[in-house]
Motif scaffolding. Structure first.
Motif, PDB file in Angstrom:
ATOM      1  N   ALA A   1      15.488  59.120  20.912  1.00 35.46           N
ATOM      2  CA  ALA A   1      15.766  59.234  19.477  1.00 35.46           C
ATOM      3  C   ALA A   1      17.238  58.968  19.193  1.00 35.46           C
ATOM      4  N   PHE A   2      18.112  59.490  20.051  1.00 36.81           N
ATOM      5  CA  PHE A   2      19.541  59.308  19.819  1.00 36.81           C
ATOM      6  C   PHE A   2      19.955  57.860  20.040  1.00 36.81           C
TER       7      PHE A   2
ATOM      8  N   SER B   1      18.096  55.275  19.677  1.00 39.17           N
ATOM      9  CA  SER B   1      17.554  54.512  18.550  1.00 39.17           C
ATOM     10  C   SER B   1      18.432  54.616  17.309  1.00 39.17           C
ATOM     11  N   THR B   2      18.899  55.827  16.996  1.00 35.35           N
ATOM     12  CA  THR B   2      19.735  55.954  15.801  1.00 35.35           C
ATOM     13  C   THR B   2      21.095  55.289  15.980  1.00 35.35           C
TER      14      THR B   2
ATOM     15  N   ARG C   1      20.494  51.632  15.354  1.00 34.47           N
ATOM     16  CA  ARG C   1      20.277  51.338  13.932  1.00 34.47           C
ATOM     17  C   ARG C   1      21.531  51.482  13.092  1.00 34.47           C
ATOM     18  N   ASN C   2      22.360  52.432  13.470  1.00 31.82           N
ATOM     19  CA  ASN C   2      23.470  52.798  12.597  1.00 31.82           C
ATOM     20  C   ASN C   2      24.860  52.578  13.198  1.00 31.82           C
TER      21      ASN C   2
END
Length: 80
Positions: free
Chosen positions: A71-72, A74-75, A78-79
């Motif tokens: 999850a980390f 991935s973020t 994305r960001n």
């Protein structure tokens, strides 16, 4: 806060603590951490708290660490 035990584990750091009428199970892997709390009256002393740290629980926690990392990452992608 009192360190009850450092539990040897090849995959993560496992620490059992006692604080303010609760046991804290602290799991650490790299930059990630999981903490679980249970009342001291809900288990039979330090030994009862240590019994909670069985293979099934630690395997589930390891899977959760993998999910946290995914999850980390991935973020950040994305960001970042």
């Amino acid at each position: 806060m009192r360190v009850v035990a450092d539990i040897p584990n090849p995959n993560m750091k496992v620490t059992l603590l006692s604080w303010n009428g609760k046991y804290l199970i602290k799991l650490e892997k790299g930059d990630f951490e999981q903490t679980y709390k249970i009342g001291e009256t809900d288990v039979m002393g330090d030994a009862g708290a240590k019994e909670l740290l069985d293979e099934v629980f630690l395997e589930a926690a390891m899977n959760r660490f993998n999910d946290m990392r995914d999850a980390f990452v991935s973020t950040v992608r994305r960001n970042g």
